[in-house]
Enzyme design. Structure first.
Site, PDB file in Angstrom:
ATOM      1  N   GLU A  90       0.823  -1.208   0.000  1.00 16.34           N
ATOM      2  CA  GLU A  90       0.000   0.000   0.000  1.00 16.34           C
ATOM      3  C   GLU A  90       0.855   1.255   0.000  1.00 16.34           C
ATOM      4  O   GLU A  90       1.899   1.300   0.637  1.00 16.34           O
ATOM      5  CB  GLU A  90      -0.854   0.024   1.265  1.00 16.34           C
ATOM      6  CG  GLU A  90      -1.809  -1.116   1.311  1.00 16.34           C
ATOM      7  CD  GLU A  90      -2.524  -1.205   2.635  1.00 16.34           C
ATOM      8  OE1 GLU A  90      -3.107  -2.249   2.896  1.00 16.34           O
ATOM      9  OE2 GLU A  90      -2.463  -0.229   3.405  1.00 16.34           O
ATOM     10  N   CYS A 105       3.004   8.200   1.799  1.00 17.29           N
ATOM     11  CA  CYS A 105       3.272   7.254   2.881  1.00 17.29           C
ATOM     12  C   CYS A 105       3.658   5.936   2.206  1.00 17.29           C
ATOM     13  O   CYS A 105       2.830   5.328   1.529  1.00 17.29           O
ATOM     14  CB  CYS A 105       2.010   7.118   3.720  1.00 17.29           C
ATOM     15  SG  CYS A 105       2.120   5.854   4.975  1.00 17.29           S
ATOM     16  N   CYS A 112       4.849  -7.674   7.637  1.00 15.68           N
ATOM     17  CA  CYS A 112       5.772  -7.254   8.696  1.00 15.68           C
ATOM     18  C   CYS A 112       5.876  -8.361   9.733  1.00 15.68           C
ATOM     19  O   CYS A 112       4.889  -9.007  10.066  1.00 15.68           O
ATOM     20  CB  CYS A 112       5.272  -5.969   9.350  1.00 15.68           C
ATOM     21  SG  CYS A 112       6.404  -5.332  10.600  1.00 15.68           S
ATOM     22  N   CYS A 116       2.796  -6.334  15.890  1.00 13.16           N
ATOM     23  CA  CYS A 116       2.088  -5.521  16.884  1.00 13.16           C
ATOM     24  C   CYS A 116       0.600  -5.908  16.857  1.00 13.16           C
ATOM     25  O   CYS A 116       0.041  -6.121  15.777  1.00 13.16           O
ATOM     26  CB  CYS A 116       2.238  -4.038  16.562  1.00 13.16           C
ATOM     27  SG  CYS A 116       3.952  -3.504  16.458  1.00 13.16           S
ATOM     28  N   CYS A 119      -2.126  -3.883  14.656  1.00 13.00           N
ATOM     29  CA  CYS A 119      -1.791  -3.489  13.288  1.00 13.00           C
ATOM     30  C   CYS A 119      -2.284  -4.500  12.252  1.00 13.00           C
ATOM     31  O   CYS A 119      -2.040  -5.701  12.374  1.00 13.00           O
ATOM     32  CB  CYS A 119      -0.282  -3.323  13.186  1.00 13.00           C
ATOM     33  SG  CYS A 119       0.299  -3.033  11.516  1.00 13.00           S
ATOM     34  N   SER A 212       7.535   4.575  17.235  1.00 12.76           N
ATOM     35  CA  SER A 212       6.208   4.106  17.634  1.00 12.76           C
ATOM     36  C   SER A 212       6.311   3.593  19.061  1.00 12.76           C
ATOM     37  O   SER A 212       6.675   2.447  19.283  1.00 12.76           O
ATOM     38  CB  SER A 212       5.743   2.986  16.700  1.00 12.76           C
ATOM     39  OG  SER A 212       5.569   3.492  15.401  1.00 12.76           O
ATOM     40  N   LEU A 213       6.023   4.463  20.008  1.00 20.68           N
ATOM     41  CA  LEU A 213       6.221   4.095  21.420  1.00 20.68           C
ATOM     42  C   LEU A 213       4.990   3.367  21.968  1.00 20.68           C
ATOM     43  O   LEU A 213       5.091   2.252  22.454  1.00 20.68           O
ATOM     44  CB  LEU A 213       6.533   5.357  22.233  1.00 20.68           C
ATOM     45  CG  LEU A 213       7.056   5.100  23.640  1.00 20.68           C
ATOM     46  CD1 LEU A 213       8.448   4.508  23.601  1.00 20.68           C
ATOM     47  CD2 LEU A 213       7.066   6.388  24.462  1.00 20.68           C
ATOM     48  N   CYS A 331      -2.821   1.658   7.955  1.00 18.21           N
ATOM     49  CA  CYS A 331      -1.759   0.695   7.666  1.00 18.21           C
ATOM     50  C   CYS A 331      -2.231  -0.751   7.461  1.00 18.21           C
ATOM     51  O   CYS A 331      -2.781  -1.359   8.357  1.00 18.21           O
ATOM     52  CB  CYS A 331      -0.824   0.802   8.871  1.00 18.21           C
ATOM     53  SG  CYS A 331       0.524  -0.299   8.990  1.00 18.21           S
TER      54      CYS A 331
HETATM   55  N1  SAH Z   1       6.689  -0.361  11.226  1.00 18.18           N
HETATM   56  C1  SAH Z   1       6.856   1.014  11.451  1.00 18.18           C
HETATM   57  C2  SAH Z   1       6.265   1.891  10.366  1.00 18.18           C
HETATM   58  C3  SAH Z   1       4.934   1.488   9.802  1.00 18.18           C
HETATM   59  S1  SAH Z   1       3.530   1.591  10.862  1.00 18.18           S
HETATM   60  C4  SAH Z   1       6.303   1.404  12.796  1.00 18.18           C
HETATM   61  O1  SAH Z   1       5.600   0.615  13.415  1.00 18.18           O
HETATM   62  O2  SAH Z   1       6.617   2.501  13.239  1.00 18.18           O
HETATM   63  C5  SAH Z   1       3.194   3.338  10.874  1.00 18.18           C
HETATM   64  C6  SAH Z   1       2.404   3.801  12.098  1.00 18.18           C
HETATM   65  O3  SAH Z   1       1.039   3.345  12.038  1.00 18.18           O
HETATM   66  C7  SAH Z   1       3.004   3.258  13.402  1.00 18.18           C
HETATM   67  O4  SAH Z   1       3.139   4.285  14.369  1.00 18.18           O
HETATM   68  C8  SAH Z   1       1.958   2.250  13.801  1.00 18.18           C
HETATM   69  O5  SAH Z   1       2.030   1.987  15.143  1.00 18.18           O
HETATM   70  C9  SAH Z   1       0.661   2.901  13.319  1.00 18.18           C
HETATM   71  N2  SAH Z   1      -0.489   1.987  13.297  1.00 18.18           N
HETATM   72  C10 SAH Z   1      -0.521   0.680  12.987  1.00 18.18           C
HETATM   73  N3  SAH Z   1      -1.770   0.171  13.155  1.00 18.18           N
HETATM   74  C11 SAH Z   1      -2.558   1.204  13.583  1.00 18.18           C
HETATM   75  C12 SAH Z   1      -3.933   1.319  13.946  1.00 18.18           C
HETATM   76  N4  SAH Z   1      -4.748   0.280  13.904  1.00 18.18           N
HETATM   77  N5  SAH Z   1      -4.386   2.519  14.358  1.00 18.18           N
HETATM   78  C13 SAH Z   1      -3.559   3.599  14.404  1.00 18.18           C
HETATM   79  N6  SAH Z   1      -2.243   3.558  14.066  1.00 18.18           N
HETATM   80  C14 SAH Z   1      -1.740   2.359  13.664  1.00 18.18           C
HETATM   81 FE1  SF4 Z   2       5.059  -3.823  11.756  1.00 21.87          FE
HETATM   82 FE2  SF4 Z   2       4.777  -1.205  12.282  1.00 21.87          FE
HETATM   83 FE3  SF4 Z   2       2.601  -2.831  11.979  1.00 21.87          FE
HETATM   84 FE4  SF4 Z   2       4.161  -3.066  14.160  1.00 21.87          FE
HETATM   85  S1  SF4 Z   2       2.922  -1.269  13.556  1.00 21.87           S
HETATM   86  S2  SF4 Z   2       3.377  -4.768  12.885  1.00 21.87           S
HETATM   87  S3  SF4 Z   2       6.170  -2.649  13.292  1.00 21.87           S
HETATM   88  S4  SF4 Z   2       4.102  -2.295  10.424  1.00 21.87           S
END
Ligand code: SAH
Ligand code: SF4
Length: 345
Positions: A90, A105, A112, A116, A119, A212-213, A331
């Site tokens: 995407e 983006c 991945c 997480c 995600c 991404s904390l 994402c």
């Molecule tokens: N892998 C990297 C970059 C891609 S994700 C990372 O995790 O930082 C980009 C951002 O989208 C990250 O901050 C991630 O935590 C956030 N993200 C993923 N799923 C999400 C969701 N369901 N709602 C809001 N933000 C989300």
């Molecule tokens: Fe991967 Fe970022 Fe999604 Fe976590 S939030 S699973 S690191 S893409």
């Protein structure tokens, strides 16, 4: 067949040399690819017809396809880009009304492995790394389709950029040199891969580092981000302090707000404490329900309260606007949807 997009100027010059054409031709082709973003050699109208025919025998502009395109009411455009092996990623184009900026983006991997819990990308597992050409191809796809020039790039699509760092760094170089997008306009977002952060600190690039904390304490963070077990918060913090010290740059902290989990007053205080000696801005991201789980979005009131508490601790805080909510712009959502469709036949 030679794929012209993704080739640097020197590579194009090498190709022109083989074709017994001048270096100037390389410059022209370079400009057709990166500035005018054409889709075919026929569109390169300042090359002679004969030369175009000769070039067409050995080269094409690109070998990717737009599999799906969705346009949101707010102007956000989302693409599912398909590579020749059938894998898709995407790419999203975001426009902000009050600014001339066009932000792409981009994805760095197919799927991945970080897994997480919140995600959508994680659900399909890890498929493969993208090459640097496949990464920049996403931006070219946007430029070709819209006729517009992308001004900013965020590595916030699918994948963990720090686990494909060589390709991400090569793509960065091409964004700088060939697209003329300054490093300051590029953000790399990571779930907190410490060796990657250390490498970036050493390289001292001008790009922005976003972390991404999502939780300020180990027990909480590890329940949503398994990477916390590998690179726990104290190690992450040490790497961030070192990064800030070496580069002098301010980092961005991304923080998804999940109702009742990490959006409460005690957690806000813990977060303020964790961030107190880090030079950073905070970007709050209201959770976007993309996968089947019990997580819920926070209320507007809770978001404002959380923001206030952090601001009170001296941080600059922004709340991320929901972009393209009507088109699965979070994402991993669109690709996930297509996979579901495919698996249903
Ligand atoms: N892998 C990297 C970059 C891609 S994700 C990372 O995790 O930082 C980009 C951002 O989208 C990250 O901050 C991630 O935590 C956030 N993200 C993923 N799923 C999400 C969701 N369901 N709602 C809001 N933000 C989300
Ligand atoms: Fe991967 Fe970022 Fe999604 Fe976590 S939030 S699973 S690191 S893409």
């Amino acid at each position: 067949m030679i794929i012209l997009s993704g080739m640097k100027l020197e590579e194009l010059e090498g190709l022109m040399n083989e074709l017994k054409a001048t270096k100037f031709r390389a410059k022209q082709i370079h400009s057709w690819i990166y500035s005018k973003s054409v889709s075919s050699i026929d569109e390169m109208t300042n090359l002679s017809k004969d030369f175009r025919e000769k070039l067409k025998e050995i080269a094409i502009v690109c070998d990717t396809k737009i599999k799906v395109k969705q346009v949101s009411k707010d102007g956000t455009i989302k693409y599912l880009v398909e590579y020749p092996d059938g894998e898709c990623v995407e790419t999203v184009l975001m426009r902000f009304d009050n600014r001339a900026n066009l932000t792409a983006c981009v994805s760095s991997q197919v799927g991945c492995a970080v897994n997480c819990s919140f995600c959508a990308t994680a659900k399909g597992g890890f498929r493969r790394n993208l090459t640097y050409k496949e990464i920049i191809e996403q931006v070219l796809t946007i430029q070709r389709d819209t006729g517009l020039k992308v001004t900013n790039i965020v590595f916030m699509g699918q994948g963990e950029p720090m686990l494909n760092l060589d390709n991400v760094l090569k793509a960065l170089e091409i964004f700088n040199n060939d697209f003329q997008i300054g490093a300051r306009r590029i953000t790399i977002s990571t779930s907190g891969i410490v060796p990657g952060i250390e490498k970036l600190a050493e390289l001292n690039l001008q790009s922005t580092l976003a972390i991404s904390l999502h939780a300020p304490v180990h027990e909480l963070r590890k329940t949503i981000m398994p990477i916390e077990n590998k690179y726990p918060l104290p190690d992450l913090k040490k790497a961030l302090k070192n990064y800030i010290e070496k580069t002098g740059r301010r980092i961005t902290i991304e923080y998804i707000l999940i109702h009742g989990f990490n959006d409460t007053t005690p957690v806000a205080k813990e977060l303020a404490y964790f961030l107190k000696d880090l030079k950073c801005n905070v970007n709050l991201i209201p959770y976007n329900s993309v996968v089947e789980n019990d997580y819920k979005k926070p209320s507007g009131n809770d978001i404002m309260k959380f923001k206030y508490l952090l601001e009170h601790s001296g941080k600059k805080v922004t709340v991320r606007l929901e972009r393209g909510a009507d088109i699965d712009a979070a994402c991993g959502q669109l690709r996930g949807k297509m996979q579901n469709k495919n698996s249903l036949g």
